[in-house]
Design a protein around this motif. Sequence first.
Motif, short mmCIF file in Angstrom:
data_model
loop_
_atom_site.label_atom_id
_atom_site.label_comp_id
_atom_site.label_asym_id
_atom_site.label_seq_id
_atom_site.Cartn_x
_atom_site.Cartn_y
_atom_site.Cartn_z
N GLU A 71 0.83 -1.21 0.00
CA GLU A 71 0.00 0.00 0.00
C GLU A 71 0.86 1.25 0.00
OE1 GLU A 71 -3.99 -1.73 2.28
OE2 GLU A 71 -2.30 -0.95 3.44
N PHE A 72 1.93 1.23 0.77
CA PHE A 72 2.82 2.38 0.81
C PHE A 72 3.51 2.56 -0.53
CE2 PHE A 72 7.03 4.28 1.87
CZ PHE A 72 6.56 5.54 2.23
N ALA A 73 3.90 1.47 -1.18
CA ALA A 73 4.52 1.55 -2.50
C ALA A 73 3.55 2.17 -3.50
CB ALA A 73 4.97 0.18 -2.97
N ALA A 74 2.28 1.81 -3.41
CA ALA A 74 1.27 2.41 -4.29
C ALA A 74 1.16 3.91 -4.05
CB ALA A 74 -0.08 1.73 -4.08
N MET A 75 1.23 4.31 -2.78
CA MET A 75 1.14 5.73 -2.43
C MET A 75 2.31 6.52 -3.02
SD MET A 75 -0.11 5.32 1.52
CE MET A 75 -0.39 7.05 1.88
N THR A 76 3.51 5.98 -2.93
CA THR A 76 4.66 6.69 -3.47
C THR A 76 4.59 6.79 -4.99
OG1 THR A 76 6.01 4.66 -3.48
CG2 THR A 76 6.15 6.07 -1.52
N SER A 77 4.05 5.76 -5.65
CA SER A 77 3.88 5.81 -7.10
C SER A 77 2.85 6.87 -7.48
CB SER A 77 3.43 4.45 -7.64
OG SER A 77 4.45 3.48 -7.48
N ASP A 78 1.77 6.95 -6.71
CA ASP A 78 0.74 7.95 -6.98
C ASP A 78 1.29 9.37 -6.79
OD1 ASP A 78 -1.29 6.17 -7.64
OD2 ASP A 78 -1.96 5.95 -5.57
N ILE A 79 2.09 9.55 -5.75
CA ILE A 79 2.69 10.87 -5.52
C ILE A 79 3.61 11.26 -6.67
CG2 ILE A 79 4.33 12.13 -4.06
CD1 ILE A 79 3.05 10.64 -1.66
N ALA A 80 4.37 10.30 -7.18
CA ALA A 80 5.27 10.59 -8.31
C ALA A 80 4.47 11.06 -9.52
CB ALA A 80 6.08 9.34 -8.65
N LEU A 81 3.32 10.43 -9.78
CA LEU A 81 2.48 10.84 -10.91
C LEU A 81 1.89 12.22 -10.68
CD1 LEU A 81 0.95 10.37 -13.54
CD2 LEU A 81 -0.81 9.17 -12.21
N ILE A 82 1.40 12.46 -9.46
CA ILE A 82 0.81 13.77 -9.12
C ILE A 82 1.83 14.88 -9.29
CG2 ILE A 82 -0.06 15.11 -7.16
CD1 ILE A 82 -1.46 12.43 -6.27
N LYS A 83 3.05 14.62 -8.87
CA LYS A 83 4.12 15.61 -9.02
C LYS A 83 4.46 15.83 -10.49
CE LYS A 83 8.70 16.82 -7.26
NZ LYS A 83 9.80 16.42 -6.34
N GLN A 84 4.53 14.75 -11.25
CA GLN A 84 4.84 14.84 -12.67
C GLN A 84 3.79 15.66 -13.42
OE1 GLN A 84 5.26 10.99 -14.56
NE2 GLN A 84 4.92 11.84 -16.59
N LEU A 85 2.53 15.52 -13.02
CA LEU A 85 1.45 16.24 -13.69
C LEU A 85 1.43 17.73 -13.33
CD1 LEU A 85 -1.44 13.62 -13.41
CD2 LEU A 85 -0.26 14.33 -15.50
N GLY A 86 2.11 18.11 -12.25
CA GLY A 86 2.24 19.52 -11.93
C GLY A 86 1.27 20.05 -10.89
N PHE A 87 0.74 19.20 -10.03
CA PHE A 87 -0.17 19.66 -8.99
C PHE A 87 0.57 20.46 -7.92
CE2 PHE A 87 -2.79 16.43 -10.93
CZ PHE A 87 -4.07 16.96 -10.83
#
Length: 243
Positions: A71-87
Amino acid sequence: MAILEICCYGADCALQAAEAGADRIELCAGPREGGLTPSAGVLQQVINGVTVPVHPIVRPRGGDFCYSDREFAAMTSDIALIKQLGFAGVVVGILDRHAHIDIARMREIMQLCDGMAVTFHRAFDLCHNPYRALDELTELGVARILTSGQQEHAENGLSLLSELNIRSRGPVIMAGSGVRLSNLHRFTGAGIREIHSSASKAVSSPMHYRKAGVSMSSHSADDEFTRYIVDGEMVSAMKSMMQ
Protein backbone atom coordinates in the motif's frame (compact mmCIF):
# COMPACT_ATOMS: atom_id res chain seq x y z
CA MET A 1 -7.35 36.52 4.51
CA ALA A 2 -9.07 33.23 5.32
CA ILE A 3 -8.75 30.39 2.82
CA LEU A 4 -11.66 28.21 1.67
CA GLU A 5 -10.76 24.70 0.52
CA ILE A 6 -13.50 22.64 -1.10
CA CYS A 7 -13.47 18.84 -1.15
CA CYS A 8 -14.38 17.67 -4.67
CA TYR A 9 -15.19 14.19 -5.91
CA GLY A 10 -14.51 14.45 -9.63
CA ALA A 11 -13.53 16.87 -12.37
CA ASP A 12 -16.98 18.45 -12.82
CA CYS A 13 -17.18 19.33 -9.13
CA ALA A 14 -13.65 20.73 -9.14
CA LEU A 15 -14.48 23.06 -12.04
CA GLN A 16 -17.71 24.15 -10.35
CA ALA A 17 -15.95 24.87 -7.05
CA ALA A 18 -13.21 26.89 -8.73
CA GLU A 19 -15.71 28.95 -10.71
CA ALA A 20 -17.70 29.62 -7.52
CA GLY A 21 -14.70 31.11 -5.72
CA ALA A 22 -12.92 28.29 -3.89
CA ASP A 23 -9.34 29.19 -3.04
CA ARG A 24 -8.11 25.61 -3.20
CA ILE A 25 -9.50 22.16 -4.02
CA GLU A 26 -8.90 18.82 -2.36
CA LEU A 27 -9.49 16.26 -5.13
CA CYS A 28 -10.75 12.82 -4.12
CA ALA A 29 -12.50 9.70 -5.31
CA GLY A 30 -14.62 7.37 -3.16
CA PRO A 31 -16.93 9.63 -1.16
CA ARG A 32 -18.39 6.71 0.78
CA GLU A 33 -14.85 5.82 1.90
CA GLY A 34 -14.11 9.36 3.06
CA GLY A 35 -11.81 10.08 0.12
CA LEU A 36 -9.47 7.91 -1.96
CA THR A 37 -6.77 8.62 -4.54
CA PRO A 38 -8.34 9.89 -7.79
CA SER A 39 -7.66 8.05 -11.03
CA ALA A 40 -5.04 9.15 -13.54
CA GLY A 41 -7.80 10.20 -15.93
CA VAL A 42 -9.48 12.44 -13.37
CA LEU A 43 -6.12 13.94 -12.38
CA GLN A 44 -5.43 14.79 -16.02
CA GLN A 45 -8.84 16.37 -16.54
CA VAL A 46 -8.48 18.54 -13.46
CA ILE A 47 -4.91 19.72 -14.01
CA ASN A 48 -5.89 20.76 -17.54
CA GLY A 49 -9.08 22.57 -16.55
CA VAL A 50 -8.81 24.12 -13.07
CA THR A 51 -6.84 27.29 -12.41
CA VAL A 52 -6.88 27.37 -8.58
CA PRO A 53 -4.45 25.16 -6.61
CA VAL A 54 -5.54 21.51 -6.48
CA HIS A 55 -4.26 19.03 -3.91
CA PRO A 56 -5.18 15.40 -4.68
CA ILE A 57 -5.56 13.03 -1.74
CA VAL A 58 -3.23 10.03 -1.69
CA ARG A 59 -5.09 7.26 0.13
CA PRO A 60 -5.08 3.76 -1.37
CA ARG A 61 -8.04 2.38 0.59
CA GLY A 62 -10.65 3.24 3.16
CA GLY A 63 -10.39 2.44 6.84
CA ASP A 64 -7.44 3.23 9.08
CA PHE A 65 -4.12 4.83 8.13
CA CYS A 66 -1.65 2.06 9.01
CA TYR A 67 -0.51 0.72 5.66
CA SER A 68 1.20 -2.39 4.35
CA ASP A 69 4.42 -2.24 2.34
CA ARG A 70 2.50 -2.70 -0.93
CA GLU A 71 0.00 0.00 0.00
CA PHE A 72 2.82 2.38 0.81
CA ALA A 73 4.52 1.55 -2.50
CA ALA A 74 1.27 2.41 -4.29
CA MET A 75 1.14 5.73 -2.43
CA THR A 76 4.66 6.69 -3.47
CA SER A 77 3.88 5.81 -7.10
CA ASP A 78 0.74 7.95 -6.98
CA ILE A 79 2.69 10.87 -5.52
CA ALA A 80 5.27 10.59 -8.31
CA LEU A 81 2.48 10.84 -10.91
CA ILE A 82 0.81 13.77 -9.12
CA LYS A 83 4.12 15.61 -9.02
CA GLN A 84 4.84 14.84 -12.67
CA LEU A 85 1.45 16.24 -13.69
CA GLY A 86 2.24 19.52 -11.93
CA PHE A 87 -0.17 19.66 -8.99
CA ALA A 88 0.43 22.25 -6.28
CA GLY A 89 0.28 19.80 -3.39
CA VAL A 90 -0.91 16.50 -1.97
CA VAL A 91 -3.05 15.42 0.96
CA VAL A 92 -1.74 12.39 2.85
CA GLY A 93 -1.43 10.82 6.27
CA ILE A 94 0.24 7.71 7.70
CA LEU A 95 0.11 6.36 11.26
CA ASP A 96 1.95 3.47 12.87
CA ARG A 97 0.23 0.65 14.74
CA HIS A 98 0.37 2.64 17.98
CA ALA A 99 -1.54 5.54 16.38
CA HIS A 100 1.46 7.86 16.27
CA ILE A 101 2.77 9.59 13.14
CA ASP A 102 4.77 7.09 11.07
CA ILE A 103 7.88 9.27 11.04
CA ALA A 104 10.00 7.12 8.71
CA ARG A 105 7.36 6.84 6.02
CA MET A 106 6.25 10.45 6.32
CA ARG A 107 9.87 11.56 5.98
CA GLU A 108 10.06 9.60 2.74
CA ILE A 109 6.80 11.18 1.59
CA MET A 110 8.14 14.66 2.33
CA GLN A 111 11.24 13.97 0.24
CA LEU A 112 9.09 12.77 -2.67
CA CYS A 113 6.91 15.87 -2.37
CA ASP A 114 9.77 18.36 -2.55
CA GLY A 115 8.33 21.46 -4.20
CA MET A 116 4.72 20.59 -3.36
CA ALA A 117 2.72 21.58 -0.29
CA VAL A 118 1.80 18.65 1.96
CA THR A 119 -1.43 18.56 3.95
CA PHE A 120 -1.59 15.92 6.68
CA HIS A 121 -5.24 14.86 6.58
CA ARG A 122 -7.67 13.63 9.21
CA ALA A 123 -5.48 10.70 10.12
CA PHE A 124 -4.52 13.34 12.69
CA ASP A 125 -7.92 12.83 14.32
CA LEU A 126 -7.13 9.15 14.97
CA CYS A 127 -3.67 9.75 16.40
CA HIS A 128 -2.96 8.94 20.05
CA ASN A 129 -1.61 12.32 21.13
CA PRO A 130 -2.46 15.44 19.08
CA TYR A 131 0.21 17.58 20.75
CA ARG A 132 2.97 15.09 20.04
CA ALA A 133 1.62 14.74 16.48
CA LEU A 134 1.67 18.52 15.98
CA ASP A 135 5.31 18.68 17.10
CA GLU A 136 6.30 15.81 14.80
CA LEU A 137 4.47 17.23 11.79
CA THR A 138 6.06 20.61 12.45
CA GLU A 139 9.50 19.00 12.39
CA LEU A 140 8.62 17.13 9.19
CA GLY A 141 7.67 20.40 7.53
CA VAL A 142 4.06 19.77 6.51
CA ALA A 143 2.22 22.86 5.30
CA ARG A 144 -1.07 22.23 7.11
CA ILE A 145 -3.09 19.80 9.17
CA LEU A 146 -6.70 19.05 8.28
CA THR A 147 -8.50 18.19 11.50
CA SER A 148 -11.87 18.12 13.22
CA GLY A 149 -10.22 18.58 16.61
CA GLN A 150 -10.36 14.78 17.13
CA GLN A 151 -14.17 14.82 17.16
CA GLU A 152 -16.70 13.47 14.67
CA HIS A 153 -17.54 17.04 13.67
CA ALA A 154 -15.23 20.04 13.84
CA GLU A 155 -17.79 22.15 15.68
CA ASN A 156 -17.49 19.77 18.64
CA GLY A 157 -13.69 19.89 18.40
CA LEU A 158 -13.44 23.67 18.32
CA SER A 159 -11.69 23.85 21.69
CA LEU A 160 -8.80 21.63 20.55
CA LEU A 161 -8.74 23.32 17.14
CA SER A 162 -8.29 26.70 18.80
CA GLU A 163 -5.56 25.36 21.08
CA LEU A 164 -3.67 23.75 18.20
CA ASN A 165 -4.00 26.95 16.20
CA ILE A 166 -2.37 28.92 19.01
CA ARG A 167 0.34 26.31 19.65
CA SER A 168 1.36 25.73 16.04
CA ARG A 169 4.70 27.20 15.00
CA GLY A 170 4.54 25.70 11.53
CA PRO A 171 1.57 23.90 10.00
CA VAL A 172 -1.62 25.84 9.38
CA ILE A 173 -4.53 24.29 11.31
CA MET A 174 -7.39 23.78 8.84
CA ALA A 175 -10.82 22.93 10.26
CA GLY A 176 -12.83 20.26 8.45
CA SER A 177 -15.75 17.84 8.91
CA GLY A 178 -19.20 19.31 9.17
CA VAL A 179 -18.12 22.88 8.41
CA ARG A 180 -20.89 24.66 6.53
CA LEU A 181 -22.37 28.11 6.00
CA SER A 182 -24.50 27.91 9.15
CA ASN A 183 -21.54 27.38 11.52
CA LEU A 184 -18.70 28.96 9.54
CA HIS A 185 -18.67 32.04 11.78
CA ARG A 186 -17.68 29.91 14.78
CA PHE A 187 -14.41 28.88 13.13
CA THR A 188 -13.46 32.23 11.66
CA GLY A 189 -14.40 33.87 14.95
CA ALA A 190 -12.00 31.52 16.75
CA GLY A 191 -9.13 32.62 14.51
CA ILE A 192 -9.05 29.58 12.23
CA ARG A 193 -7.47 30.80 8.99
CA GLU A 194 -8.29 27.89 6.68
CA ILE A 195 -11.62 26.12 6.27
CA HIS A 196 -12.32 22.80 4.56
CA SER A 197 -15.85 21.96 3.41
CA SER A 198 -17.62 19.75 0.89
CA ALA A 199 -20.31 22.45 0.41
CA SER A 200 -22.42 19.80 -1.28
CA LYS A 201 -25.98 19.20 -2.34
CA ALA A 202 -27.86 16.07 -3.38
CA VAL A 203 -28.81 15.65 -7.04
CA SER A 204 -30.84 12.96 -8.73
CA SER A 205 -29.46 10.81 -11.53
CA PRO A 206 -30.45 11.81 -15.09
CA MET A 207 -31.37 8.16 -15.79
CA HIS A 208 -35.05 7.61 -16.58
CA TYR A 209 -35.09 3.82 -16.24
CA ARG A 210 -34.01 2.52 -12.86
CA LYS A 211 -33.58 -1.20 -12.37
CA ALA A 212 -35.18 -2.36 -9.14
CA GLY A 213 -33.65 -5.06 -6.97
CA VAL A 214 -30.08 -4.80 -8.29
CA SER A 215 -27.45 -2.84 -6.38
CA MET A 216 -23.86 -2.04 -7.27
CA SER A 217 -23.09 -1.19 -3.65
CA SER A 218 -22.29 -3.46 -0.71
CA HIS A 219 -24.57 -1.17 1.29
CA SER A 220 -27.91 -2.21 -0.16
CA ALA A 221 -29.72 0.68 1.51
CA ASP A 222 -27.74 3.24 -0.49
CA ASP A 223 -29.65 5.20 -3.11
CA GLU A 224 -27.47 4.76 -6.18
CA PHE A 225 -29.52 7.20 -8.20
CA THR A 226 -28.70 10.12 -5.90
CA ARG A 227 -25.26 11.61 -5.49
CA TYR A 228 -23.68 14.66 -3.91
CA ILE A 229 -22.04 17.40 -5.92
CA VAL A 230 -20.54 20.79 -5.08
CA ASP A 231 -23.15 23.50 -4.54
CA GLY A 232 -21.68 26.53 -6.28
CA GLU A 233 -24.04 28.93 -4.53
CA MET A 234 -22.95 27.55 -1.17
CA VAL A 235 -19.28 27.97 -2.05
CA SER A 236 -19.89 31.57 -3.11
CA ALA A 237 -21.83 32.33 0.08
CA MET A 238 -19.14 30.80 2.29
CA LYS A 239 -16.38 32.71 0.53
CA SER A 240 -18.36 35.93 0.83
CA MET A 241 -18.82 35.41 4.57
CA MET A 242 -15.11 34.74 5.01
CA GLN A 243 -14.21 38.00 3.30
